[in-house]
Scaffold this active site. Structure first.
Site, PDB file in Angstrom:
ATOM      1  N   ASP A  72     106.560  26.866 -85.095  1.00  0.00           N
ATOM      2  CA  ASP A  72     106.338  27.583 -86.352  1.00  0.00           C
ATOM      3  C   ASP A  72     104.914  28.121 -86.480  1.00  0.00           C
ATOM      4  OD1 ASP A  72     105.400  24.965 -86.506  1.00  0.00           O
ATOM      5  OD2 ASP A  72     106.909  24.349 -87.947  1.00  0.00           O
ATOM      6  N   ASP A 141     109.631  14.492 -95.985  1.00  0.00           N
ATOM      7  CA  ASP A 141     110.939  14.765 -96.592  1.00  0.00           C
ATOM      8  C   ASP A 141     112.022  14.968 -95.526  1.00  0.00           C
ATOM      9  OD1 ASP A 141     110.219  17.178 -95.494  1.00  0.00           O
ATOM     10  OD2 ASP A 141     110.149  18.290 -97.374  1.00  0.00           O
ATOM     11  N   HIS A 143     111.870  16.967 -92.868  1.00  0.00           N
ATOM     12  CA  HIS A 143     112.019  18.291 -92.262  1.00  0.00           C
ATOM     13  C   HIS A 143     111.693  18.257 -90.770  1.00  0.00           C
ATOM     14  CE1 HIS A 143     107.628  19.134 -93.643  1.00  0.00           C
ATOM     15  NE2 HIS A 143     107.579  19.070 -92.325  1.00  0.00           N
ATOM     16  N   GLU A 148     113.009  22.866 -94.326  1.00  0.00           N
ATOM     17  CA  GLU A 148     112.905  21.973 -95.471  1.00  0.00           C
ATOM     18  C   GLU A 148     114.297  21.481 -95.862  1.00  0.00           C
ATOM     19  OE1 GLU A 148     110.079  20.985 -96.106  1.00  0.00           O
ATOM     20  OE2 GLU A 148     108.624  22.500 -96.705  1.00  0.00           O
TER      21      GLU A 148
HETATM   22  C1  F6R Z   1     104.732  21.313 -86.996  1.00  0.00           C
HETATM   23  C2  F6R Z   1     105.976  21.202 -87.745  1.00  0.00           C
HETATM   24  C3  F6R Z   1     106.176  20.174 -88.792  1.00  0.00           C
HETATM   25  C4  F6R Z   1     105.415  18.857 -88.567  1.00  0.00           C
HETATM   26  C5  F6R Z   1     105.642  17.910 -89.750  1.00  0.00           C
HETATM   27  C6  F6R Z   1     104.819  16.653 -89.617  1.00  0.00           C
HETATM   28  O1  F6R Z   1     104.801  22.348 -86.051  1.00  0.00           O
HETATM   29  O2  F6R Z   1     106.860  21.974 -87.530  1.00  0.00           O
HETATM   30  O3  F6R Z   1     107.560  19.883 -88.896  1.00  0.00           O
HETATM   31  O4  F6R Z   1     105.856  18.268 -87.385  1.00  0.00           O
HETATM   32  O5  F6R Z   1     105.325  18.546 -90.939  1.00  0.00           O
HETATM   33  O6  F6R Z   1     103.459  16.970 -89.734  1.00  0.00           O
HETATM   34  P1  F6R Z   1     102.343  15.905 -89.360  1.00  0.00           P
HETATM   35  O7  F6R Z   1     102.456  15.662 -87.907  1.00  0.00           O
HETATM   36  O8  F6R Z   1     101.032  16.555 -89.706  1.00  0.00           O
HETATM   37  O9  F6R Z   1     102.635  14.679 -90.158  1.00  0.00           O
END
Ligand code: F6R
Length: 264
Positions: A72, A141, A143, A148
């Protein structure tokens, strides 16, 4: 689904990095085709990237024949912004390994036609032969990538609106100011991730415990998009003790027993 549990984040990250390195090296032995690796940003994979870089420096791994696709990118954040996912990947991985830059793919959040950029990204993945292994993290959450809650489990790469919760969590990278966190991102879909031959999800710390419980023990549901891993034939979660903390003791024992039996 397999769940690999280690005492702490460091040990789990080292396990994950060696798993990825072994997969890259194994393909290199039997095929001239590149290894196609899906990658994530965020705090979670940082130690894994450090270990991959260490393996490259030690001569035990090469990214020369590896093609990458990131999950992303924020919409309308300049590429050179320190919190863009382009910058993140350079800082934590690409600047430290022997990858050929032409093999690196990230979504362009500043593309004129965002929909075309997303559609083309899916085509590029197919043209590369599909993703061999997708590495991801999970949100509090549940995701996966920026899918989401209530994103379709059949979703593909597209522009997504970030929830207030995700923007709040990510504001730690933007001077703790939620208004500085972009409201939209481009993200591979749940189905883009689960199309990969293998999916390896990292989850560390008690903040991820509820999401991990839902992913492992809950129903496969769009309310927790990482739960789509339940339908994947080769899904692995690599976590620490804190992140598995909300799962039932019997689930914990089951995954530990499977790992022990398979390592014999
Ligand atoms: C990152 C992504 C997100 C993260 C998730 C956890 O490319 O797609 O899904 O993996 O938000 O973020 P952290 O690792 O910062 O807790």
């Amino acid at each position: 689904m397999k769940v690999i549990i280690r005492n702490d984040e460091k040990k789990a990250s080292i396990w994950a990095a060696h798993y990825i390195a072994d997969a890259i090296n194994a393909k290199a032995k039997t095929s001239k085709k590149p290894f196609v690796l899906g990658l994530a940003t965020g705090s979670t994979p940082i130690e894994t990237y450090a270990e991959l870089a260490r393996l490259v420096k030690a001569g035990k791994l090469s990214f020369k024949n590896v093609v990458t696709f990131n999950m992303d990118e924020y919409v309308a954040l300049p590429v050179e912004h320190p919190e863009s996912y382009h910058s993140f990947m350079d800082k934590y991985l690409f600047n430290h390994i022997d990858i050929d830059r032409k093999n690196v793919h990230l979504l362009d959040g500043n593309a004129k036609d965002l929909k075309k950029e997303c559609d083309d990204y899916e085509k590029k993945i197919v043209a590369a032969g599909g993703i061999d292994l997708f590495l991801g993290g999970i949100g509090e959450d549940g995701h996966i990538a920026f899918n989401e809650p209530f994103s379709s489990l059949n979703s593909r790469t597209r522009v997504v609106t970030l929830t207030e919760d995700t923007r709040k969590v990510n504001s730690r990278f933007f001077d703790n100011d939620i208004n500085k966190v972009p409201a939209q991102a481009m993200s591979v879909g749940v189905a883009t991730v689960t199309d990969a031959k293998e999916v390896l999800i990292l989850a560390f710390g008690s903040k991820k415990a509820r999401a991990l419980r839902d992913a492992i023990e809950g129903p496969c549901s769009h309310a927790c998009t990482v739960s789509a891993l339940q339908l994947h034939p080769a899904g692995i979660i690599v976590c620490d003790e804190a992140a598995i903390g909300e799962c039932k003791y019997n689930s914990y024992k089951y995954f530990k027993a499977v790992e022990e039996a398979e390592s014999k």
